[in-house]
Design a protein around this motif. Structure first.
Motif, PDB file in Angstrom:
ATOM      1  N   TYR A 103       9.391  45.479  16.359  1.00 15.26           N
ATOM      2  CA  TYR A 103      10.387  45.274  17.408  1.00 15.26           C
ATOM      3  C   TYR A 103      10.675  46.545  18.196  1.00 15.26           C
ATOM      4  CZ  TYR A 103      10.992  41.229  14.442  1.00 15.26           C
ATOM      5  OH  TYR A 103      10.751  40.120  13.696  1.00 15.26           O
ATOM      6  N   CYS A 106       7.722  46.508  20.914  1.00 17.83           N
ATOM      7  CA  CYS A 106       7.557  45.332  21.764  1.00 17.83           C
ATOM      8  C   CYS A 106       8.247  45.549  23.107  1.00 17.83           C
ATOM      9  CB  CYS A 106       8.127  44.109  21.067  1.00 17.83           C
ATOM     10  SG  CYS A 106       8.129  42.643  22.113  1.00 17.83           S
ATOM     11  N   ILE A 107       7.526  45.255  24.187  1.00 14.97           N
ATOM     12  CA  ILE A 107       8.133  45.393  25.516  1.00 14.97           C
ATOM     13  C   ILE A 107       8.636  44.058  26.037  1.00 14.97           C
ATOM     14  CG2 ILE A 107       6.790  47.426  26.154  1.00 14.97           C
ATOM     15  CD1 ILE A 107       4.948  45.520  27.753  1.00 14.97           C
ATOM     16  N   GLY A 108       8.462  43.013  25.224  1.00 18.98           N
ATOM     17  CA  GLY A 108       8.978  41.707  25.641  1.00 18.98           C
ATOM     18  C   GLY A 108       8.201  41.104  26.789  1.00 18.98           C
ATOM     19  N   LYS A 110       5.950  38.809  26.451  1.00 16.14           N
ATOM     20  CA  LYS A 110       5.752  37.411  26.059  1.00 16.14           C
ATOM     21  C   LYS A 110       4.284  36.970  26.016  1.00 16.14           C
ATOM     22  CE  LYS A 110      10.162  36.134  28.126  1.00 16.14           C
ATOM     23  NZ  LYS A 110      10.806  35.393  29.191  1.00 16.14           N
ATOM     24  N   PHE A 123      11.056  34.107  21.530  1.00 13.85           N
ATOM     25  CA  PHE A 123      11.566  35.297  22.180  1.00 13.85           C
ATOM     26  C   PHE A 123      13.068  35.374  21.947  1.00 13.85           C
ATOM     27  CE2 PHE A 123      12.776  37.663  26.097  1.00 13.85           C
ATOM     28  CZ  PHE A 123      12.007  38.789  25.883  1.00 13.85           C
ATOM     29  N   ASP A 124      13.557  36.520  21.526  1.00 16.71           N
ATOM     30  CA  ASP A 124      15.001  36.681  21.378  1.00 16.71           C
ATOM     31  C   ASP A 124      15.582  37.065  22.729  1.00 16.71           C
ATOM     32  OD1 ASP A 124      17.604  37.796  20.964  1.00 16.71           O
ATOM     33  OD2 ASP A 124      17.153  37.901  18.820  1.00 16.71           O
ATOM     34  N   GLU A 125      16.299  36.148  23.324  1.00 20.37           N
ATOM     35  CA  GLU A 125      16.732  36.319  24.712  1.00 20.37           C
ATOM     36  C   GLU A 125      17.753  37.440  24.859  1.00 20.37           C
ATOM     37  OE1 GLU A 125      15.326  34.411  27.003  1.00 20.37           O
ATOM     38  OE2 GLU A 125      14.691  32.553  25.998  1.00 20.37           O
ATOM     39  N   HIS A 126      18.319  37.821  23.755  1.00 24.70           N
ATOM     40  CA  HIS A 126      19.313  38.888  23.853  1.00 24.70           C
ATOM     41  C   HIS A 126      18.692  40.245  23.551  1.00 24.70           C
ATOM     42  CE1 HIS A 126      23.433  40.329  24.047  1.00 24.70           C
ATOM     43  NE2 HIS A 126      23.077  41.172  23.099  1.00 24.70           N
ATOM     44  N   GLN A 127      17.940  40.281  22.479  1.00 23.96           N
ATOM     45  CA  GLN A 127      17.316  41.525  22.076  1.00 23.96           C
ATOM     46  C   GLN A 127      16.076  41.819  22.899  1.00 23.96           C
ATOM     47  OE1 GLN A 127      17.752  41.562  17.874  1.00 23.96           O
ATOM     48  NE2 GLN A 127      16.100  43.052  17.635  1.00 23.96           N
ATOM     49  N   LYS A 128      15.590  40.788  23.586  1.00 26.98           N
ATOM     50  CA  LYS A 128      14.465  40.919  24.505  1.00 26.98           C
ATOM     51  C   LYS A 128      13.184  41.370  23.817  1.00 26.98           C
ATOM     52  CE  LYS A 128      16.858  40.060  28.297  1.00 26.98           C
ATOM     53  NZ  LYS A 128      16.831  38.663  28.712  1.00 26.98           N
ATOM     54  N   VAL A 129      13.020  40.933  22.603  1.00 26.29           N
ATOM     55  CA  VAL A 129      11.744  41.185  21.943  1.00 26.29           C
ATOM     56  C   VAL A 129      11.228  39.882  21.373  1.00 26.29           C
ATOM     57  CG1 VAL A 129      12.190  43.593  21.339  1.00 26.29           C
ATOM     58  CG2 VAL A 129      12.885  41.766  19.781  1.00 26.29           C
ATOM     59  N   MET A 130       9.959  39.871  21.095  1.00 31.36           N
ATOM     60  CA  MET A 130       9.346  38.677  20.538  1.00 31.36           C
ATOM     61  C   MET A 130       9.577  38.665  19.036  1.00 31.36           C
ATOM     62  SD  MET A 130       7.863  36.007  21.446  1.00 31.36           S
ATOM     63  CE  MET A 130       7.394  36.326  23.132  1.00 31.36           C
ATOM     64  N   LYS A 131       9.965  37.484  18.523  1.00 27.97           N
ATOM     65  CA  LYS A 131      10.180  37.372  17.089  1.00 27.97           C
ATOM     66  C   LYS A 131       9.363  36.233  16.520  1.00 27.97           C
ATOM     67  CE  LYS A 131      14.697  39.497  17.131  1.00 27.97           C
ATOM     68  NZ  LYS A 131      16.137  39.374  16.850  1.00 27.97           N
TER      69      LYS A 131
ATOM     70  N   GLY B  68      10.957  42.501  28.792  1.00 32.75           N
ATOM     71  CA  GLY B  68      12.233  42.617  28.105  1.00 32.75           C
ATOM     72  C   GLY B  68      12.651  44.077  28.001  1.00 32.75           C
ATOM     73  N   HIS B  69      11.686  44.928  27.803  1.00 32.13           N
ATOM     74  CA  HIS B  69      11.981  46.350  27.604  1.00 32.13           C
ATOM     75  C   HIS B  69      11.111  47.199  28.515  1.00 32.13           C
ATOM     76  CE1 HIS B  69      14.829  46.284  24.280  1.00 32.13           C
ATOM     77  NE2 HIS B  69      14.168  45.222  23.850  1.00 32.13           N
ATOM     78  N   ARG B  72       9.981  50.711  27.733  1.00 31.25           N
ATOM     79  CA  ARG B  72       8.873  50.983  26.809  1.00 31.25           C
ATOM     80  C   ARG B  72       7.536  50.633  27.431  1.00 31.25           C
ATOM     81  NH1 ARG B  72      11.265  47.359  21.953  1.00 31.25           N
ATOM     82  NH2 ARG B  72      13.202  48.494  21.610  1.00 31.25           N
ATOM     83  N   TYR B 249      13.126  28.669  23.157  1.00 31.21           N
ATOM     84  CA  TYR B 249      12.144  29.424  23.937  1.00 31.21           C
ATOM     85  C   TYR B 249      10.940  28.536  24.257  1.00 31.21           C
ATOM     86  CZ  TYR B 249       8.488  32.850  24.856  1.00 31.21           C
ATOM     87  OH  TYR B 249       7.458  33.547  25.408  1.00 31.21           O
TER      88      TYR B 249
ATOM     89  N   ARG C 954      25.599  36.695  17.470  1.00 31.11           N
ATOM     90  CA  ARG C 954      24.508  37.524  16.947  1.00 31.11           C
ATOM     91  C   ARG C 954      24.975  37.982  15.577  1.00 31.11           C
ATOM     92  NH1 ARG C 954      22.365  41.796  19.138  1.00 31.11           N
ATOM     93  NH2 ARG C 954      20.333  40.902  18.694  1.00 31.11           N
TER      94      ARG C 954
END
Ligand SMILES: Nc1nc2c(c(=O)[nH]1)N[C@H]1C(S)=C(S)[C@@H](COP(=O)(O)OP(=O)(O)OC[C@H]3O[C@@H](n4cnc5c(=O)[nH]c(N)nc54)[C@H](O)[C@@H]3O)O[C@H]1N2
Ligand SMILES: Nc1nc2c(c(=O)[nH]1)N[C@H]1C(S)=C(S)[C@@H](COP(=O)(O)OP(=O)(O)OC[C@H]3O[C@@H](n4cnc5c(=O)[nH]c(N)nc54)[C@H](O)[C@@H]3O)O[C@H]1N2
Ligand code: SF4
Ligand code: SF4
Ligand code: SF4
Ligand code: SF4
Ligand code: SF4
Ligand SMILES: [Mo]
Lengths: 241, 327, 966
Positions: A103, A106-108, A110, A123-131, B68-69, B72, B249, C954
């Protein structure tokens, strides 16, 4: 080489969703956490889960089968989601074949999720990373847990023990044996992803009895009045040899 | 798939940027081969490169919205061995670098002759070094961008050489159209004609390849089915619950959420906007070199490309959708 | 592995054991806390019930604990506010207690029955029931009456035990398992554990159900049946079993009343009663005296049952010396089922006759040919030694699919009889009891039976609920009219062993049989899911007399959440959650016993109560002490118990009885069990032992307990039962026959009122019979051709989990599941809006096509639909816009008929609510109608003390609370 995986026995899965929420519960406060839930108390609540249980109907009434179908990441041996990742955040571990997301890297973008035919990544829409399912990598090696609890949370939870966990490369393992004995299969074999998770199909127990088993010499009716020999003429009454 | 506007803008903008650069490059090559009269205004290539760069920048910025990031984003260059996305991430700035060098050489007159041919043609550094490397980079970038989509084999609508060919041709065509419009502001009728003719040729060409891909996609037999998705052999399988009712998602990323009719109309819109209208405007502009017509041609075509790209996404059927029938 | 958030292992971690209460299954759980927040809840691997597994609800306990729908303050309805509007002000507990004390003291001193206490899905009836008794009110019941009292009574009045918490199928050894009308049931995790083991061991699993979900999904065979017709199926199976001789003769002879002779002299007042040898000395008591007769095959004459060496005919008609015609019970049963052929049942049930016949044959053959002999020696009550325990490995389980019909009692008796014919009662592979069952038939506790049993300032004479054995046990006045507000134990529903909570509000509102003053509701959502006719009941709760007083003057609700019902309260008592309080799953109530022996368990708080929440148990102890109820005070009137934990340790059912709430670690040092002096360290001992006490009976006491001398003596010695007498199965029910004789005017004593005579005569048939459900009999079936049902979703508990952010993602609204052919006939589209309408009401809902439902049936998940704003859900929430409640279609009263105008929509024997009797028609909702559910209700406001709902959750244990709402 080790390939850890889940084997899911559709023959006993009753669709209770225990694996769904126990997974969420374990992971939300773990390294993958927090697992965001949006609109938790309003319209269309939606959150990140690693595991979903779905329901299908097969056939038409009255020959209908209802199938409960749990699905998480299948930890494919030839995981298409890994090479496409531009950052290396998605990776497959050499030591046990678990496919994970880092995590922090990950740049999100997707892209990995596009490359998963199974829709196993969320995708975690809040953390903006793929899970995705981690195969509970933070449980299975955790030496602070008692040995019999070093299993994925969903496996521990499952009331029907429909979820088996082990090394599918070890022919002697419980999972390999289950796959062999019960015609375990993979999802969407057409893509050559070679999923490590397998599914065991429904197996039906049928009964066969022969008509003559219904009547037996020791039939209890023989002990009752009504079936005692009747007082009617027989040959005995009319022959004299 | 759910069309993401960030990606739509990324691909169309950088496509046009690459195309514009290729147009400039080929115009310069033609002039240096004496097939075209040379451009009197030396700012032409410099300014043109700036436009190309701006388009590429625009694409880059759009792409950031997809991440998302973004902070990075640099990490995404690391996996070029396996990931076409990573390769694109490398090719794109490289392309931009080459355009910059190319433009700077022209703008500041840092050029020089590298080689003069026996026939008296003078070939400049900008063309043979910056320009040709840039042109190669543009093709590489087209391949990278296209392969991002084409390499996902189970997205069968995308997994075809057409994806790359169309990307390249759409970009080049729109770039040439833009170049035609751009050059019409200069006193260079021949060059405008050159761009216009090629823009028409490329547009017709991509019409053919896009029609071919539409034809192909309309006949796709999807390899995955409900049967293979859950491993049950029975003709009648219906999903009754996805495991969540508020969506996830999986229901957002892979469904366009629009009706079939909507999809169809988008197709017709882009078919009209990308091909006939620009071609007519270009043809009309061919004689008059009327900037208005040519600018209109580009604007219409670019707008059409947005629809085209939307349709490209929406038409793609992800096998994961078998598991998420929004019930 | 790299992490963006803190590691799971960070923080101060603690592990505590307690018992889950996300549902009534009561699994053992292990709660891991991190920095005092719940990190993880897992099944306790050492717990006998769930053996480490957990379910979807149990694993979502975190979201319940931190739910914004929690009540945290005592609340009082604002002066002048309407009930149901949820307009409250915060008050202190002191104020709340003062208000209650004043009101209740007055009622107790004047007319205790004006105080009614009804409790819902709780498992602490030992305490609440005792409080009611001590208070002196008969108006007490828990949810059982609308839940599954048919299951309890139908089986207990036949075999002395029941499914549910008191017994179940021994799937460990069974070969053939038939599950009837069960979706999820109470024994959630244990059933799943057992079912998968059973299937893996090659057992064959058949499910009889109009719908194929959950358990039925993994059945080897699904037998779709028309709702309410299982009686016909079971009687046809009985027919085949008897006709083929596929019954266990020896079992029937020895252990049931099948061979006992019944008086057949139509002129005799004893008609239909067993012939008794009056000269024989038999003890008096709550058991079957052994003075009845068999017709011996050897001597061809009547003998006293169980005479050594006698071998009676099972079938036959005989004439006694005095000329009385007699028949054996079995003969009567055989004659009864003669007309119930498979062909007859096929037309009623929709199951092909061949299937019915085959099912019967399968059962009979497996029971007969796959016999189990366990090398366990035991001795029966008649002194016969047995070297082995025999099992006929066919087992059954059934629940509300049978129970929740107005013909359910007789259906369940039929099932019990099928089980008995197959010889599977408390035997390996069949049905097995769980302590404190088996009990005598019927069990000894009797309800009060006279209005004089209710007196001011005096405890009730008897427990509020019990098991009538004859008309004389009915709780009626001199006019044979009911004494209880819910009319339980009246001639309308004589055997209503669990009361009729579903009629309490309607009756109190109407003042029929009388008006009450204060209604206290604990853990029941009676303005929603536990009321039939919900919309009307909501109006009744808010209805006023001419003088402006409420028809039900005072309403106290104790709940942990902002339920629909809380909004109607005058006084709201905020309860703790299961993680915050002490609780007891007591042998006096509904323990969690296993086949192998009694088990009881406790809850011990793992987190502190939120806000001002107070356990309802503490409220009871406090009230009991303030009101000076004898059980809660010393002789001098001073308070006897500090708090609930203190009460649990020190309370004894009678001074010195040694029987208390907990059976484990009794005696001064914890050396005794079941019975013994109070042990001050009892809680610690439970805590150390996973919060559970499990007593393992010796193997020889684990089977045939109805007749097992060792077990019965043990049970008697440990005060589980008063008599060590055999509990023979009632193939033929003399208890029922007594009510019939009364109805026929052949029996002295209490008499049914005229308008109910025929009803009692018809339904109190000593042999099972099939009749249509009452609602079907009174409905125009052409107009309302379909049946409508609900199912329990495995991942939701009744109405209370919509506040759970995880669970509500799984079920956030519900559909009406309907067969495509049924839907298409009405133009209803898959996913489209439709109406379902019964005689009583209608709902607009979303349709979902399904091939897994019998086409004459439609169904939905129970109680997913919610009133707007309740449970602290936003008014946009799917639950209140797309979700719906089927209860709006179901009436608590039958249409006016010859038995009266306001007869409950319940089984005429037991008062079991006929939830699944409702008949409906369906049609498409027009395109111009609003695309939302109907009916809807005004949005509730946030109540004082409730948290604002987060817009995003969360959860991360140890950090969550600090971050607060976002
Ligand atoms: N997850 C979860 N578990 C629960 C509960 C819950 O709300 N959620 N509630 C608890 C409570 S209070 C109870 S009482 C139990 C109830 O447990 P169940 O009895 O399992 O619950 P129901 O959902 O009422 O199941 C009724 C089943 O009977 C079927 N049915 C209806 N009518 C007929 C009929 O005429 N014949 C036949 N053969 N089948 C029929 C229905 O299709 C349904 O499958 O569950 C308990 N456990
Ligand atoms: N249509 C239809 N209706 C049905 C049924 C059906 O099958 N179909 N089934 C019926 C059956 S069998 C039953 S048992 C009933 C159940 O009906 P109810 O007993 O009304 O059950 P719930 O709806 O769960 O309501 C219980 C209340 O307890 C509250 N609660 C939860 N935990 C606690 C706690 O720790 N303390 C306190 N004080 N309160 C708490 C909840 O917030 C909720 O308001 O529903 C009945 N209703
Ligand atoms: S299931 Fe999807 S995410 Fe998991 S390894 Fe396979 S392709 Fe990757
Ligand atoms: S979303 Fe994250 S893991 Fe997936 S491809 Fe992009 S960087 Fe890799
Ligand atoms: S293995 Fe762990 S992460 Fe994967 S689905 Fe199971 S509980 Fe979730
Ligand atoms: S926990 Fe087990 S039985 Fe329940 S849905 Fe998951 S796999 Fe199926
Ligand atoms: S079955 Fe009930 S008691 Fe057991 S874990 Fe689930 S919710 Fe808790
Ligand atoms: Mo219930």
């Amino acid at each position: 080489m080790t390939q850890l995986a889940l084997v899911i026995d559709l023959n006993v899965c009753v669709g209770c969703h225990a694996c769904v929420t126990s997974c969420k519960e374990w992971n939300t406060s773990g390294p993958a956490g927090a697992m965001t839930d949006e609109n938790p108390y309003s319209k269309d609540p939606t959150g990140t889960f690693f595991n979903r249980v779905q329901t299908y109907e097969i056939g038409t009434f009255p020959k209908t089968e209802t199938l409960h179908f749990p699905k998480s990441c299948l930890h494919c041996e030839d995981a298409p989601c890994v090479p496409v990742c531009p950052t290396g955040a998605s990776f497959k571990r050499d030591e046990d074949g678990i496919v994970l997301v880092n995590y922090d890297k990950c740049i999100g973008c997707k892209y990995c999720s596009w490359a998963c035919p199974y829709g196993a990544r969320e995708f975690d829409e809040h953390q903006k990373v793929m899970k995705k399912c981690t195969l509970c990598v933070d449980r299975i090696y955790d030496e602070s847990l008692p040995e019999n609890e070093r299993k994925p949370a969903c496996v521990m939870a499952c009331p029907t023990s429909a979820r088996l966990f082990g090394d599918v490369h070890d022919p002697e393992s419980e999972v390999s044996e289950a796959i062999r004995d019960n015609a375990g299969y993979q999802l969407m074999p057409e893509w050559g992803t070679n999923p490590s998770n397998h599914y065991l199909p429904r197996r039906k127990t049928k009964v066969h009895y022969h008509e003559d088993e219904l009547q037996r010499a020791d039939n209890p009716l023989n002990k009752e009045h009504s079936v005692e020999p009747l007082d009617v003429p027989t040959l005995d009454d009319s022959t004299s040899w | 798939m759910h069309p993401a506007f960030s990606v739509i803008f990324l691909t169309t903008l950088i496509g046009a940027g690459q195309g514009l650069f290729l147009a400039l490059f080929s115009a310069q090559a033609y002039t240096e081969l004496n097939l075209l009269p040379s451009m009197s205004d030396t700012n032409f290539f410099g300014l043109g490169s700036l436009f190309a760069l701006i388009l590429m920048m625009g694409g880059l910025i759009a792409s950031v919205f997809h991440l998302g990031h973004p902070e990075r984003a640099w990490r995404s260059a690391t996996k070029w061995r396996t990931s076409w996305l990573s390769r694109e991430v490398i090719a794109l700035p490289f392309m931009m670098l080459m355009i910059t060098i190319y433009g700077v050489m022209h703008w500041f007159g840092l050029d020089g002759i590298i080689y003069s041919s026996a026939t008296g043609n003078n070939f400049s550094y900008s063309l043979l070094v910056a320009g040709s490397i840039g042109a190669i980079a543009a093709f590489i970038l087209f391949v990278c961008t296209g392969m991002i989509y084409a390499c996902i084999k189970f997205l069968q609508e995308w997994a075809t050489p057409f994806t790359i060919i169309n990307y390249a041709l759409f970009g080049t065509a729109s770039g040439f159209t833009l170049a035609a419009a751009f050059s019409s502001f200069y006193d260079a009728a021949d060059m405008t004609k050159f761009f216009t003719v090629w823009a028409i040729i490329l547009t017709v060409l991509v019409l053919l390849t896009r029609l071919a891909s539409l034809f192909r996609n309309s006949r796709i037999k999807h390899k995955s089915s409900m049967q293979s998705a859950i491993g049950i052999r029975h003709p009648q399988i219906q999903q009754k619950a996805m495991g969540m009712q508020g969506g996830s998602y999986n229901t957002r990323e892979y469904f366009h959420g629009k009706t079939k009719a909507f999809l169809k109309s988008v197709k017709y819109i882009f078919m009209v906007l990308v091909f006939p209208i620009p071609v007519i405007l270009l043809a009309m502009g061919l004689d008059t070199a009327d900037s208005g017509l040519l600018v209109a041609a580009f604007v219409v075509q670019y707008a059409g490309l947005i629809f085209e790209r939307w349709y490209f996404f929406a038409q793609a059927n992800h096998p994961q959708n078998l598991y998420y029938q929004t019930v | 592995m790299n992490t963006t958030t803190a590691n799971a292992g960070d923080g101060r971690t603690e592990v505590k054991n307690t018992t889950c209460y996300m549902c009534a299954c009561r699994c053992g759980i292990r709660v891991t806390l991190r920095d005092n927040e719940v990190r993880y809840i897992q099944g306790n691997p050492d717990h006998p019930l769930n053996k480490g597994v957990i379910c979807a609800k149990g694993a979502s306990g975190i979201m319940k604990q931190y739910s914004p729908a929690r009540l945290t303050k005592p609340l009082m309805r604002k002066e002048g506010a309407e009930r149901g509007a949820g307009d409250f002000e915060e008050i202190s507990w002191d104020k709340a207690f003062d208000v209650m004390e004043e009101r209740l003291r007055h009622l107790r001193g004047t007319d205790p029955k004006k105080f009614a206490l009804f409790t819902g899905r709780d498992q602490m009836q030992a305490l609440t029931g005792m409080f009611a008794k001590q208070f002196g009110t008969p108006n007490y019941a828990a949810h059982g009456g609308f839940c599954s009292v048919n299951m309890a009574t139908g089986m207990i009045y036949t075999i002395g035990g029941s499914f549910w918490e008191f017994g179940g199928p021994d799937l460990e050894r069974s070969r053939l398992f038939i599950m009837i009308g069960t979706a999820e049931d109470h024994h959630s995790n244990p059933m799943k554990i057992a079912l998968s083991k059973f299937k893996r061991n090659g057992g064959r699993f058949i499910s009889v159900n109009p719908v194929r979900t959950g358990y039925s999904a993994i059945a080897d065979e699904w037998v779709p049946i028309k709702p309410g017709t299982d009686g016909a199926l079971l009687l046809a199976i009985t027919n085949v079993l008897i006709a083929q001789g596929l019954y266990d003769r020896e079992f029937l002879v020895q252990y049931t009343n099948a061979a006992e002779l019944v008086n057949q002299d139509p002129d005799s007042d004893e008609f239909g009663m067993f012939i008794r040898n009056k000269e024989l000395e038999v003890g008096e008591g709550c058991f079957d005296p052994e003075n009845k007769l068999w017709w011996d095959r050897n001597e061809n004459k009547p003998v006293i049952t169980h005479t050594k060496g006698a071998d009676p005919f099972l079938l036959g008609s005989y004439t006694l010396e005095n000329g009385t015609a007699v028949k054996s019970s079995m003969q009567l049963l055989k004659e009864r089922v003669e007309e119930y052929t498979p062909e007859w049942a096929a037309a009623i049930t929709g199951i092909p006759a061949e299937t019915i016949t085959r099912l019967a044959h399968e059962m009979g053959i497996v029971a007969r040919d796959e016999k189990i002999e366990l090398p366990i020696a035991w001795t029966d009550v008649w002194g016969n030694d047995h070297d082995t325990v025999t099992g006929n490995p066919v087992s059954f389980h059934a629940m509300r699919g049978l129970a929740a019909h107005s013909n359910g009692f007789q259906t369940i008796r039929s099932l019990s009889i099928v089980m008995t014919l197959l010889g599977t009662i408390d035997r390996p592979g069949g049905f097995r009891h769980k302590a404190p069952f088996p009990r005598p038939i019927p069990p000894c506790a009797k309800p009060p039976n006279s209005p004089d049993d209710v007196k001011p300032n005096t405890p009730l004479n008897g427990m509020p609920l019990g098991w009538p054995a004859s008309p004389d046990d009915l709780f009626v006045d001199e006019n044979n009219e009911p004494v209880r507000i819910d009319k339980a134990f009246s001639w309308e529903f004589p055997l209503s062993a669990h009361g009729l909570m579903h009629n309490a509000i309607t009756n109190a509102w109407r003042g029929d049989p009388y008006k009450i003053d204060t209604l206290m509701i604990f853990m029941a959502n009676m303005a929603w899911n536990s009321s039939m006719n919900t919309s009307e009941v909501r109006k009744m709760l808010n209805d006023k007399e001419e003088n402006g007083e409420f028809k039900i003057p005072f309403l106290i609700v104790c709940d942990a959440f902002q339920s629909e019902t809380v909004a109607f309260a005058d006084l709201v008592l905020p309860d703790t959650t299961y993680l915050e309080r002490h609780d007891v799953m007591s042998m006096l109530d509904r323990p969690i016993s296993e086949f192998e022996g009694p088990v009881d368990s406790v809850r011990i708080p793992v987190v502190p109560p939120k806000g001002d929440c107070k356990p309802f148990q503490e409220v009871i102890i406090e009230l009991g002490s303030r009101l000076g109820l004898p059980a809660f005070t010393n002789k001098d009137g001073s308070r006897k118990y500090r708090d609930y934990p203190d009460f649990v340790v020190n309370f004894e059912t009678a001074p010195g009885s040694g029987i208390g709430f907990l059976s484990g670690w009794r005696g001064k040092g914890g050396e005794k069990f079941m019975k013994g002096e109070p042990n001050p360290s009892q809680w610690e001992m439970y805590e150390k032992n996973d919060c559970v006490y499990h007593h393992h009976l010796p193997k020889s006491y684990q089977y045939m307990r109805n007749w097992n001398k060792g077990y019965l003596t043990w049970a008697q010695d440990h005060s589980l039962t008063r008599y060590a007498e055999p509990i023979n199965v009632h193939i033929y029910s003399e208890v029922l026959q007594q009510f019939r004789l009364a109805a026929e005017g052949k029996r002295k004593g209490k008499q049914p009122p005229e308008h109910l005579r025929e009803r009692v005569r018809e339904h109190f048939d000593p042999l099972p019979f099939y009749s249509e459900t009452l609602e079907s009999q009174l409905t125009d079936k052409h107009k309302y051709p379909l049946n409508a049902l609900t199912q329990r979703p495995m991942a939701m508990y009744h109405s209370w989990d919509s506040q759970n952010a995880w669970l509500r993602q799984i079920h956030t609204h519900n559909y009406m599941h309907i067969h495509p052919s049924t839907a298409q006939a009405q133009g209803i589209e898959d996913g489209g809006w439709m109406w379902a309408e019964s005689m009583h009401g209608k709902v607009r809902c979303l349709a979902r096509y399904s091939e897994a439902v019998e086409p004459g049936t439609i169904w939905t998940w129970n109680s997913i639909g919610k009133a707007s704003g309740a449970w602290n859900l936003d008014k946009s929430a799917n639950e209140s816009n797309k979700g719906f409640l089927l209860n709006h279609l179901i009436s608590e009263e039958l249409p006016k008929n010859e038995c009266g105008e306001h007869v409950s929509n319940s089984d005429p024997i037991t008062g079991q609510a006929g939830w699944y009797d409702v008949r409906v028609r369906v049609y498409k909702a027009e395109d111009d109608e609003p695309k939302e559910t109907f009916p809807t209700f005004d949005t509730l406001p946030l109540f004082p003390g409730m948290e604002k709902r987060r817009s995003i959750v969360r959860y991360f244990a140890g950090k969550f609370a600090k971050k607060g709402a976002k």
